[in-house]
Structures are given as structure tokens and as C-alpha cells.
Design a protein around this motif. Structure first.
Motif, short mmCIF file in Angstrom:
data_model
loop_
_atom_site.label_atom_id
_atom_site.label_comp_id
_atom_site.label_asym_id
_atom_site.label_seq_id
_atom_site.Cartn_x
_atom_site.Cartn_y
_atom_site.Cartn_z
N VAL A 65 -8.65 1.32 0.80
CA VAL A 65 -8.38 0.35 1.86
C VAL A 65 -9.32 0.58 3.04
O VAL A 65 -9.86 -0.37 3.61
CB VAL A 65 -6.91 0.43 2.30
N SER A 165 0.22 0.14 1.12
CA SER A 165 -0.43 -1.03 1.70
C SER A 165 0.60 -2.01 2.27
O SER A 165 0.27 -3.15 2.56
CB SER A 165 -1.29 -1.74 0.64
N SER A 179 0.45 -5.74 -0.86
CA SER A 179 -0.62 -5.99 -1.82
C SER A 179 0.00 -6.27 -3.18
O SER A 179 1.18 -5.94 -3.41
CB SER A 179 -1.56 -4.79 -1.92
#
Length: 302
Positions: A65, A165, A179
Motif C-alpha cells: 500500500v 486496508s 479493499s
């Protein structure tokens, strides 16, 4: 655990991204395979294992990320504009997805699954019933009321299931981030822990039309043998997402586009999963249909 990567690799571009990540004060874990795949529309094997699902370590997720965030700054690439797709083969312990599958993007109504999980643990009996109705009908009004009472629900569930995430936003539940990797992991863990989990049953009994009038029939729901689905869409219908589960598999997808475009993405990416050279041709079939392999290895559900 075995990692392998499909698709083009640009080491020169990668070195620049790594430099930016270091500039941001983060030193990536060596040999993280996910950052090597520059082709956004290519399916790659995130992790495989002989038994149990090999979810990526937190360090690998954070590395990916951060590197993608650095690449956005350096090149203007917008990972939130890219599509995401994650496919979990529970029986074989295989997790496949696009290179952008780890990047946080608007969770839309998929965040209602996280809220419901929290309410199931901490809410009253009436709130639990409301939470399950919220999942079935994708009811925004119920989501507003539950999230107002439990504003830490999304972050707490992200921590509970190690969804790195996934996080809340001050603007409200509809602006939270997740995500396809995280939502697929979440649903997979529910399936593995309790196939009759109330959230899964609510997904199985989803209303044909959501509370705001949107048909709930697109995206991953079009895959054969799907048992349950949760959908998400923006008010202007320029963002769409969904997550579904079937016999021994979970699939999630998200796109910057309409519900019809999400369905197109699912059909395209599923074709890539089926044609993945790491899967023997004798194992390729429709999702949920198991075919005999020529040896004693675990069978695929593709």
C-alpha cells in the motif's frame, strides 16, 4: 508458503517507487512479491499453501500500500481509479487478485458487513435484527443509526480480523475504506468459522431490490453457484463493488464505474483466473464445480 507472480515487471520503475517509499520513512520488506506486478489487469497468485489459507503478513500489505501510494505521487497513477478483484479458493488455500487488490478504496455499502459483525457481538437483540436487515436490504437509514451508536465498529472489526486496508473516515460509514482483499478475507473467515453465520445467511437472503431502489443482481452475483452476496454502490452510481461466496470460494470486486461495468470486470477477471497457467487445464471448470485431478493433490473449484 509459496509466492509466485504473473505479469510484466519493471525493475527500473520499481526502484523509483522504493526510493519514494523510503523517502516517506518506510523501508519495505525484502522480496515482497506483490509490488513486482505492474500490470493492473493481470491476475497473480498472492499466496498458496498446501493447507489453510496463507493470508499475506501485515508487513507485506503495508509495504504494498505504501509503495502504491508513493507511485501515485510519482506517476499520477490513481489506484482508487483502478479496478480490484480478489478470488479465494478455500479448498486449495489459494488467494488470487489484481495488483491493486490491497489498496484502500471506498467501502460503500460493503462497510455494512463490518458494522453488522460488531453489532452481532455488542448490540442488543433488536439491534442485531436491524443489522441483519441492513445487510439484506442494504438499508442506509439503519446503517446511520447503528454507526451513530457504534462509531468505532469498522475500526474494531478491522483489528479483529487483521484487515490492514480497512478503516473508518470522519465523514461517516459510507466513506470508510476497504479493499477487495480485505472484504474477501473477512467473508472467508466467516465461512471457515461458521458456514451458518448470521451475516452469511443475510447475504444468502438478500432482497432483490435494495432499500433505495437499486437492483441487487450485478457484479460477483452473476457467477454460477453463488450462495450469497453483498453489494455496494455510490449515490451517483460511479462506483460499484460486491463480494460473494459459494461452495469453497469467495470472490470480491470493485470498479470505478457502473454496476454493469462491475459485472463486466467480474466476467473478465474470472476468465483470467480460469486461464491461470498455475492451474492445470484438467482442473479448470465453472466456480463451484469440482473436477478430478490426475493425482491426489487438492482439487480446484475453478
Amino acid at each position: 508458503m509459496k509466492f509466485s507472480v504473473l505479469g510484466a515487471t519493471s525493475l527500473l520503475a520499481l526502484s523509483g517507487v522504493v526510493a519514494l517509499a523510503v523517502k516517506f520513512g518506510y523501508h519495505p520488506v525484502e522480496s515482497d512479491p506483490n509490488i513486482l506486478n505492474a500490470a493492473q489487469d493481470q491476475v497473480f497468485i498472492a499466496a498458496t499453501a498446501d493447507s489453510n489459507l496463507a493470508w499475506l503478513p501485515a508487513a507485506n500489505v503495508r509495504t504494498t500500500v505504501l509503495l502504491q501510494a508513493a507511485e501515485q505521487e510519482a506517476t499520477g497513477t490513481d489506484y482508487c481509479q483502478d479496478s480490484q478483484f480478489t478470488y479465494v479458493d478455500i479448498k486449495r488455500g489459494r488467494v488470487e487478485g489484481t495488483a491493486a487488490q490491497l489498496f484502500p478504496r471506498p467501502a460503500l455499502s460493503l462497510s455494512k458487513l463490518y458494522i453488522a459483525d460488531y453489532v452481532l457481538e455488542y448490540g442488543t437483540s433488536d439491534e442485531i435484527q436491524q443489522a441483519l436487515l441492513m445487510v439484506r436490504n442494504s438499508d442506509d437509514d439503519i446503517a446511520e443509526k447503528l454507526y451513530e451508536k457504534y462509531p468505532n465498529s469498522i475500526d474494531a472489526v478491522a483489528m479483529k480480523y487483521s484487515l490492514f486496508s480497512t478503516y473508518s473516515e470522519p465523514a461517516g460509514w459510507g466513506y470508510s475504506r476497504t479493499s477487495t482483499y480485505d472484504i474477501a478475507k473477512f467473508i472467508t473467515l466467516l465461512v471457515e468459522s461458521n458456514p451458518e453465520h448470521p451475516i452469511l445467511k443475510a447475504m444468502e437472503n438478500a432482497a432483490e431490490i435494495a432499500s433505495d431502489g437499486t437492483p441487487q443482481d450485478f457484479g460477483t452475483a452473476v457467477i454460477p453457484k453463488i450462495k450469497g452476496t453483498k453489494w455496494g454502490w455510490s449515490n451517483d452510481h460511479n462506483l460499484a463493488s460486491s463480494v460473494s461466496f459459494g461452495p469453497n470460494f469467495v470472490v470480491a470486486a470493485a470498479v470505478t464505474g457502473s454496476e454493469a461495468q462491475l459485472t463486466q470486470l467480474v466476467e473478465y477477471q474470472l476468465g483470467l483466473v480460469r486461464s491461470n497457467p498455475s492451474v492445470r487445464s484438467s482442473e479448470v471448470a465453472a466456480p463451484g464445480v469440482e473436477t478430478a485431478a490426475p493425482d491426489a493433490e487438492p482439487q480446484s473449484i475453478f
